[in-house]
Motif scaffolding. Sequence first.
Motif, short mmCIF file in Angstrom:
data_model
loop_
_atom_site.label_atom_id
_atom_site.label_comp_id
_atom_site.label_asym_id
_atom_site.label_seq_id
_atom_site.Cartn_x
_atom_site.Cartn_y
_atom_site.Cartn_z
N UNK A 25 98.19 39.71 25.73
CA UNK A 25 99.14 40.52 24.96
C UNK A 25 98.79 40.58 23.48
N UNK A 26 97.63 40.06 23.10
CA UNK A 26 97.13 40.11 21.73
C UNK A 26 98.10 39.42 20.75
N UNK A 27 98.63 38.31 21.17
CA UNK A 27 99.53 37.55 20.29
C UNK A 27 99.09 36.08 20.22
N UNK A 28 97.78 35.86 20.28
CA UNK A 28 97.25 34.50 20.30
C UNK A 28 97.56 33.76 19.00
N UNK A 29 97.43 34.45 17.85
CA UNK A 29 97.70 33.79 16.57
C UNK A 29 99.15 33.35 16.48
N UNK A 30 100.05 34.18 17.00
CA UNK A 30 101.46 33.81 17.00
C UNK A 30 101.69 32.59 17.88
N UNK B 106 99.29 30.50 27.19
CA UNK B 106 98.20 30.83 26.28
C UNK B 106 97.38 32.00 26.79
N UNK B 107 97.13 32.05 28.12
CA UNK B 107 96.40 33.19 28.70
C UNK B 107 97.20 34.48 28.53
#
Length: 339
Positions: A81-86, A75-76
């Motif tokens: 990597x700016x892919x939290x929504x994914x 998750x971190x």
Amino acid sequence: MGGSAELKTGASQTEVYPSQREVYANRNKVYANYARREETYARKNVRKTRRKQKPKRQNEEGRAFRVHPLFLLAGAYACLSRSLLLYLGAVLVALEHECAHSFAAARLGFRLNRVVLMPYGAVISGNLEGISFKDEIRVAAAGPFCNLVTALLFAALWWLFPDTYAYTDTAFYLSLFIGAGNLLPLYPLDGGRVLKCALAMKAGEKTALKICRAISVFAACAVFAAACALAARGKGAFSLFASAAFLGFGAFSGGGRYEKIQPDYAAAFLRGVEIKRAAADGNMTLKRALALCESGKYLILEVYSGGEKSFETEEKDLYNAVSGENLYRSLAQIFGRAA
């Protein structure tokens, strides 16, 4: 003086004693308050019983919901990597996957009492001791099957409404990836559990478990070597390192376990529950009888032998009789009645 005193006494008596209607109204209020206090007291007892039972189960089985450190690490990395929504979408698909496992186990009279979130889902090695390998395969295959059906529904949606592709493509690929990925024959993935059951039918459960773990460790080493090779070339290999760790540690961890379903009938009866009556032959197995139970209804099962009623049993008795061995025995054998 004496007459005036008698008048005062009479007036005071008129003020003290209420009318008959007021007496009945006050009595009804007292009864209503007493009934409310009794109901509140009963509810408090039910809550106290639940509180006493829950810590005991948690101490024995561990927390009901646990997050693996690798899940937090992934998750971190998703945040950086700016892919939290994914990543959160993948978590939702993984939870759908686990709900399918739990539903399949519930049909056998078991429920999942612990979920451990991992980077690519939840590791489950169900403690369904005593059930047949075929039923264990069904429980294992329920998760990937649910994901693949979800992906198929999204594809059908595109066929009917092409404009929805831009909004649902991520959900489609996540469902397809998690569903197909879990079918890989690597323990503790669902495909590995299916392989273990298939091998256990031929070579025994202990031998099958050793073979599956050896395959998983070999695959973890191969993935780790590939990740090191990519890292040496300066390419990102975080996901490969996480996959290697998942396979390596997951091969020797249980993840979650199943326990017998024991509904809280005290709370259900306090609320009131609808009765469902059904009839069955004494040769019906406990597994098939449990399929007659419905949420929100209490089953009363009439058991017949030779066209005549032999005995009657209840839903509570069915769940109390649940065990791996009893699932495939007839109702007449379990309850000691002639079929």
